[in-house]
Every structure is written in C-alpha cells, then in structure tokens.
Scaffold this motif. Structure first.
Motif, PDB file in Angstrom:
ATOM      1  N   TRP A 127      -8.330  -6.754  -6.420  1.00  0.00           N
ATOM      2  CA  TRP A 127      -8.210  -7.106  -5.010  1.00  0.00           C
ATOM      3  C   TRP A 127      -9.436  -6.564  -4.298  1.00  0.00           C
ATOM      4  O   TRP A 127     -10.061  -5.607  -4.736  1.00  0.00           O
ATOM      5  N   ARG A 128      -9.792  -7.161  -3.179  1.00  0.00           N
ATOM      6  CA  ARG A 128     -10.980  -6.740  -2.440  1.00  0.00           C
ATOM      7  C   ARG A 128     -10.644  -5.540  -1.533  1.00  0.00           C
ATOM      8  O   ARG A 128      -9.710  -5.590  -0.741  1.00  0.00           O
ATOM      9  N   TYR A 129     -11.427  -4.469  -1.682  1.00  0.00           N
ATOM     10  CA  TYR A 129     -11.239  -3.283  -0.853  1.00  0.00           C
ATOM     11  C   TYR A 129     -12.515  -2.440  -0.893  1.00  0.00           C
ATOM     12  O   TYR A 129     -13.420  -2.688  -1.694  1.00  0.00           O
ATOM     13  N   SER A 130     -12.574  -1.463  -0.014  1.00  0.00           N
ATOM     14  CA  SER A 130     -13.662  -0.487  -0.057  1.00  0.00           C
ATOM     15  C   SER A 130     -13.068   0.894   0.127  1.00  0.00           C
ATOM     16  O   SER A 130     -11.945   1.041   0.629  1.00  0.00           O
ATOM     17  N   MET A 131     -13.814   1.915  -0.288  1.00  0.00           N
ATOM     18  CA  MET A 131     -13.324   3.275  -0.111  1.00  0.00           C
ATOM     19  C   MET A 131     -14.474   4.269  -0.091  1.00  0.00           C
ATOM     20  O   MET A 131     -15.541   4.031  -0.660  1.00  0.00           O
ATOM     21  N   LEU A 132     -14.219   5.381   0.585  1.00  0.00           N
ATOM     22  CA  LEU A 132     -15.136   6.515   0.624  1.00  0.00           C
ATOM     23  C   LEU A 132     -14.546   7.600  -0.247  1.00  0.00           C
ATOM     24  O   LEU A 132     -13.396   8.011  -0.052  1.00  0.00           O
ATOM     25  N   VAL A 133     -15.311   8.054  -1.233  1.00  0.00           N
ATOM     26  CA  VAL A 133     -14.837   9.028  -2.210  1.00  0.00           C
ATOM     27  C   VAL A 133     -15.722  10.269  -2.166  1.00  0.00           C
ATOM     28  O   VAL A 133     -16.952  10.164  -2.241  1.00  0.00           O
ATOM     29  N   LYS A 134     -15.090  11.435  -2.031  1.00  0.00           N
ATOM     30  CA  LYS A 134     -15.832  12.702  -2.021  1.00  0.00           C
ATOM     31  C   LYS A 134     -15.344  13.576  -3.168  1.00  0.00           C
ATOM     32  O   LYS A 134     -14.172  13.940  -3.226  1.00  0.00           O
ATOM     33  N   ASP A 135     -16.259  13.869  -4.086  1.00  0.00           N
ATOM     34  CA  ASP A 135     -15.957  14.685  -5.262  1.00  0.00           C
ATOM     35  C   ASP A 135     -14.715  14.171  -5.991  1.00  0.00           C
ATOM     36  O   ASP A 135     -13.857  14.946  -6.425  1.00  0.00           O
ATOM     37  N   GLY A 136     -14.610  12.880  -6.116  1.00  0.00           N
ATOM     38  CA  GLY A 136     -13.521  12.262  -6.871  1.00  0.00           C
ATOM     39  C   GLY A 136     -12.247  12.046  -6.096  1.00  0.00           C
ATOM     40  O   GLY A 136     -11.286  11.478  -6.629  1.00  0.00           O
ATOM     41  N   VAL A 137     -12.202  12.480  -4.827  1.00  0.00           N
ATOM     42  CA  VAL A 137     -11.002  12.314  -4.008  1.00  0.00           C
ATOM     43  C   VAL A 137     -11.233  11.209  -2.979  1.00  0.00           C
ATOM     44  O   VAL A 137     -12.275  11.192  -2.307  1.00  0.00           O
ATOM     45  N   ILE A 138     -10.281  10.311  -2.863  1.00  0.00           N
ATOM     46  CA  ILE A 138     -10.405   9.184  -1.942  1.00  0.00           C
ATOM     47  C   ILE A 138     -10.122   9.664  -0.523  1.00  0.00           C
ATOM     48  O   ILE A 138      -9.024  10.118  -0.210  1.00  0.00           O
ATOM     49  N   VAL A 139     -11.131   9.570   0.330  1.00  0.00           N
ATOM     50  CA  VAL A 139     -11.018  10.032   1.714  1.00  0.00           C
ATOM     51  C   VAL A 139     -10.523   8.905   2.621  1.00  0.00           C
ATOM     52  O   VAL A 139      -9.694   9.125   3.508  1.00  0.00           O
ATOM     53  N   LYS A 140     -11.032   7.697   2.399  1.00  0.00           N
ATOM     54  CA  LYS A 140     -10.682   6.564   3.262  1.00  0.00           C
ATOM     55  C   LYS A 140     -10.695   5.279   2.455  1.00  0.00           C
ATOM     56  O   LYS A 140     -11.566   5.089   1.599  1.00  0.00           O
ATOM     57  N   MET A 141      -9.733   4.393   2.736  1.00  0.00           N
ATOM     58  CA  MET A 141      -9.705   3.078   2.098  1.00  0.00           C
ATOM     59  C   MET A 141      -9.582   1.995   3.166  1.00  0.00           C
ATOM     60  O   MET A 141      -8.863   2.161   4.153  1.00  0.00           O
ATOM     61  N   PHE A 142     -10.293   0.911   2.941  1.00  0.00           N
ATOM     62  CA  PHE A 142     -10.146  -0.301   3.753  1.00  0.00           C
ATOM     63  C   PHE A 142      -9.703  -1.409   2.798  1.00  0.00           C
ATOM     64  O   PHE A 142     -10.492  -1.868   1.968  1.00  0.00           O
ATOM     65  N   ILE A 143      -8.446  -1.798   2.896  1.00  0.00           N
ATOM     66  CA  ILE A 143      -7.844  -2.752   1.968  1.00  0.00           C
ATOM     67  C   ILE A 143      -7.632  -4.079   2.677  1.00  0.00           C
ATOM     68  O   ILE A 143      -7.060  -4.122   3.777  1.00  0.00           O
ATOM     69  N   GLU A 144      -8.093  -5.151   2.080  1.00  0.00           N
ATOM     70  CA  GLU A 144      -7.915  -6.463   2.690  1.00  0.00           C
ATOM     71  C   GLU A 144      -6.429  -6.818   2.791  1.00  0.00           C
ATOM     72  O   GLU A 144      -5.634  -6.434   1.936  1.00  0.00           O
ATOM     73  N   PRO A 145      -6.043  -7.523   3.843  1.00  0.00           N
ATOM     74  CA  PRO A 145      -4.620  -7.833   4.063  1.00  0.00           C
ATOM     75  C   PRO A 145      -4.043  -8.712   2.961  1.00  0.00           C
ATOM     76  O   PRO A 145      -4.756  -9.477   2.316  1.00  0.00           O
ATOM     77  N   ASP A 146      -2.735  -8.556   2.759  1.00  0.00           N
ATOM     78  CA  ASP A 146      -2.027  -9.339   1.748  1.00  0.00           C
ATOM     79  C   ASP A 146      -1.801 -10.754   2.250  1.00  0.00           C
ATOM     80  O   ASP A 146      -0.795 -11.043   2.899  1.00  0.00           O
ATOM     81  N   ARG A 147      -2.769 -11.591   1.965  1.00  0.00           N
ATOM     82  CA  ARG A 147      -2.667 -12.994   2.342  1.00  0.00           C
ATOM     83  C   ARG A 147      -3.188 -13.849   1.199  1.00  0.00           C
ATOM     84  O   ARG A 147      -4.016 -13.392   0.400  1.00  0.00           O
ATOM     85  N   PRO A 148      -2.757 -15.094   1.106  1.00  0.00           N
ATOM     86  CA  PRO A 148      -3.271 -15.966   0.049  1.00  0.00           C
ATOM     87  C   PRO A 148      -4.788 -16.131   0.161  1.00  0.00           C
ATOM     88  O   PRO A 148      -5.370 -16.003   1.247  1.00  0.00           O
ATOM     89  N   GLY A 149      -5.404 -16.420  -0.972  1.00  0.00           N
ATOM     90  CA  GLY A 149      -6.849 -16.638  -0.972  1.00  0.00           C
ATOM     91  C   GLY A 149      -7.607 -15.340  -1.157  1.00  0.00           C
ATOM     92  O   GLY A 149      -7.171 -14.435  -1.872  1.00  0.00           O
ATOM     93  N   ASP A 150      -8.729 -15.237  -0.482  1.00  0.00           N
ATOM     94  CA  ASP A 150      -9.618 -14.085  -0.648  1.00  0.00           C
ATOM     95  C   ASP A 150     -10.039 -13.564   0.721  1.00  0.00           C
ATOM     96  O   ASP A 150     -11.173 -13.771   1.161  1.00  0.00           O
ATOM     97  N   PRO A 151      -9.134 -12.891   1.439  1.00  0.00           N
ATOM     98  CA  PRO A 151      -9.482 -12.400   2.776  1.00  0.00           C
ATOM     99  C   PRO A 151     -10.633 -11.398   2.729  1.00  0.00           C
ATOM    100  O   PRO A 151     -10.741 -10.608   1.783  1.00  0.00           O
ATOM    101  N   PHE A 152     -11.478 -11.452   3.759  1.00  0.00           N
ATOM    102  CA  PHE A 152     -12.634 -10.552   3.844  1.00  0.00           C
ATOM    103  C   PHE A 152     -12.795 -10.150   5.306  1.00  0.00           C
ATOM    104  O   PHE A 152     -13.525 -10.775   6.055  1.00  0.00           O
ATOM    105  N   GLU A 153     -12.062  -9.103   5.695  1.00  0.00           N
ATOM    106  CA  GLU A 153     -12.009  -8.702   7.098  1.00  0.00           C
ATOM    107  C   GLU A 153     -12.339  -7.234   7.335  1.00  0.00           C
ATOM    108  O   GLU A 153     -12.875  -6.889   8.388  1.00  0.00           O
ATOM    109  N   VAL A 154     -12.016  -6.353   6.388  1.00  0.00           N
ATOM    110  CA  VAL A 154     -12.142  -4.917   6.660  1.00  0.00           C
ATOM    111  C   VAL A 154     -12.932  -4.139   5.614  1.00  0.00           C
ATOM    112  O   VAL A 154     -13.276  -2.980   5.845  1.00  0.00           O
ATOM    113  N   SER A 155     -13.219  -4.745   4.474  1.00  0.00           N
ATOM    114  CA  SER A 155     -13.906  -4.010   3.410  1.00  0.00           C
ATOM    115  C   SER A 155     -15.423  -4.178   3.469  1.00  0.00           C
ATOM    116  O   SER A 155     -16.130  -3.792   2.545  1.00  0.00           O
ATOM    117  N   ASP A 156     -15.915  -4.725   4.569  1.00  0.00           N
ATOM    118  CA  ASP A 156     -17.347  -4.988   4.715  1.00  0.00           C
ATOM    119  C   ASP A 156     -18.131  -3.696   4.957  1.00  0.00           C
ATOM    120  O   ASP A 156     -17.578  -2.656   5.320  1.00  0.00           O
TER     121      ASP A 156
END
Length: 247
Positions: A127-156
């Motif tokens: 699935w399309r998403y982005s995240m900020l990782v510090k020393d192996g720990v996930i600090v922040k995630m931006f996960i695309e909404p659960d919709r059909p197709g390939d949404p691209f709204e927040v992981s840019d």
C-alpha cells in the motif's frame, strides 16, 4: 481493509536482497535505520504512473532539503526485485534516493501494508504510505486512505517536509541548456557543481529532440549554455559566474 498505523513501534527486521556493483548484497533493516533518521516512502510498483510521474520525482527534488533538516537518507521501497528497482532508479535519474527492493513483500507484510492487487495482475504489493523513522523507531506515518484504486493524497514529499519543518526553504530549481562538446557548457556545469547546486540538464542539437529553433523560442538566444534558476533566465556561463559571485 484498514492499514495499521505503527507509530512508536520498530520497523520490521528483514533482509533485503539488493544489488551493489553487479553483485548480490544482503541489506538488513539495521543497515538502513540503526542510528539514523530516515524518510521512507513505499509504493505499489516501479514504473507505474503515479510512482514515476509524481512520487519519486518530488522526493528526489526535495531530498537535499530533507538532509538539510536532519534526515540522513530518503528511501524508496517497493515490492519489486533488485534488477527492476536498479533499472527504475537509473530511468528516473533519482540520484538522491536509495531504492530498496522488498522483493518478497516481507517488509510490507511486517508493516501490515501488503495488499492483494491480483485484479491488476500485480499479485501482492505494498500500500502507498510514507514514514519518518529515527533509529529504527517509526515516529510518523502518512497512510493513504482506504479507497479503491491508488490514492495519492498524504504520502507525498511536501506533506512529509511540512511535518519535519513547516518553515523549510525549498531549493530554487536550476535548468541548463547545453550542447555536446561545448566548453562553456562544461564550465557552467562545473560552477554549479562547485557550489553544490543540483541542476537539470537539457541537451540540444542533432539527435536530442531539442532544436536550435526550440532553444531560441525558449531562451531568446541561440547559444549555449543557457541557465534558468527558479524560473528566471540567468543567461550563459559568464552571466552565471556573475550571478554566483565568481566573476
């Protein structure tokens, strides 16, 4: 299907089968994340439209800004094999990014982001998403909404940069028109490289698809190099030297 937000958790421990110098290389999760601040953006597949036209190019453009704001590396992750990812990186001219193949989908599965795209003939993909990782720990995630197709709204890239530093200054994009064998073009590029300024090179002349007529229509001049910075026409090599304070 909901996609879990794993903020505060460690990234999955997996071994990525990568290529380096023509040889296979095992890259462990720790090699990528231990002791580092890393931006990761994961996407469904190499060469797919949104990934190639928007997701990868913008992260590549903003990678120097991320690094100026404390990020050690920007990683593009996809459920593709090492050969495909290597070829795609070259095709995209994305020299500022680290392309990591999650060929077996193990990392995506560990993140809870492995999805079935069999209806498109893709099999299992991320699935399309982005995240900020510090020393192996996930600090922040931006996960695309659960919709059909390939949404691209927040992981840019811009959304991630605004999270890291809302006041971050974007670079002025530089384009230089050149021609093969032109010594003044070589000098202009050397000046930009010396100052650490990234640039897009557009070659003109026979066989390039950019004629002298196109050059005149675009720049108002028929000689090369012609340099644009932040949308403003600077001029040739001497003009660039004055602009940079080198003359």
């Amino acid at each position: 299907m909901s996609h879990p937000n794993r903020e505060g958790q460690r990234v999955p421990a997996v071994i990525f089968k990568t290529r380096a110098g023509g040889d296979w290389k095992d890259t462990h999760t720790n090699d990528l994340f231990a002791g580092k601040t890393v931006v990761v953006f994961a996407l469904p597949g190499a060469y797919t439209p949104t990934c190639s036209s928007s997701h990868v190019p913008r992260y590549n453009e903003l990678a120097p800004v991320f690094k100026a704001n404390g990020v050690d590396a920007v990683v593009c992750l996809s459920v593709n094999d090492a050969f495909v990812m290597e070829a795609w990186a070259k095709d995209q001219n994305a020299e500022n990014l680290l392309f990591i193949p999650d060929g077996n989908g193990e990392f995506a599965a560990g993140m809870g982001m492995l999805v079935d795209k069999s209806d498109l003939g893709f099999g299992k993909r991320s699935w399309r998403y982005s995240m900020l990782v510090k020393d192996g720990v996930i600090v922040k995630m931006f996960i695309e909404p659960d919709r059909p197709g390939d949404p691209f709204e927040v992981s840019d890239a811009d959304t991630m940069l605004r999270y890291i530093n809302p006041q971050a200054k974007e670079p002025e994009f530089v384009t230089i028109f050149t021609r093969e064998g032109c010594p003044h073009c070589f000098r202009a590029k050397a000046m930009l490289k010396e100052r650490g300024i990234a640039f897009e090179e557009i070659r003109t002349g026979q066989g390039t698809g950019v004629s002298s007529r196109t050059l005149r229509a675009t720049t108002g001049r028929s000689t090369v190099p012609q340099v644009f910075i932040g949308g403003r026409h600077i001029g040739g090599a001497d003009d660039l030297a004055r602009y940079l304070g080198l003359a």
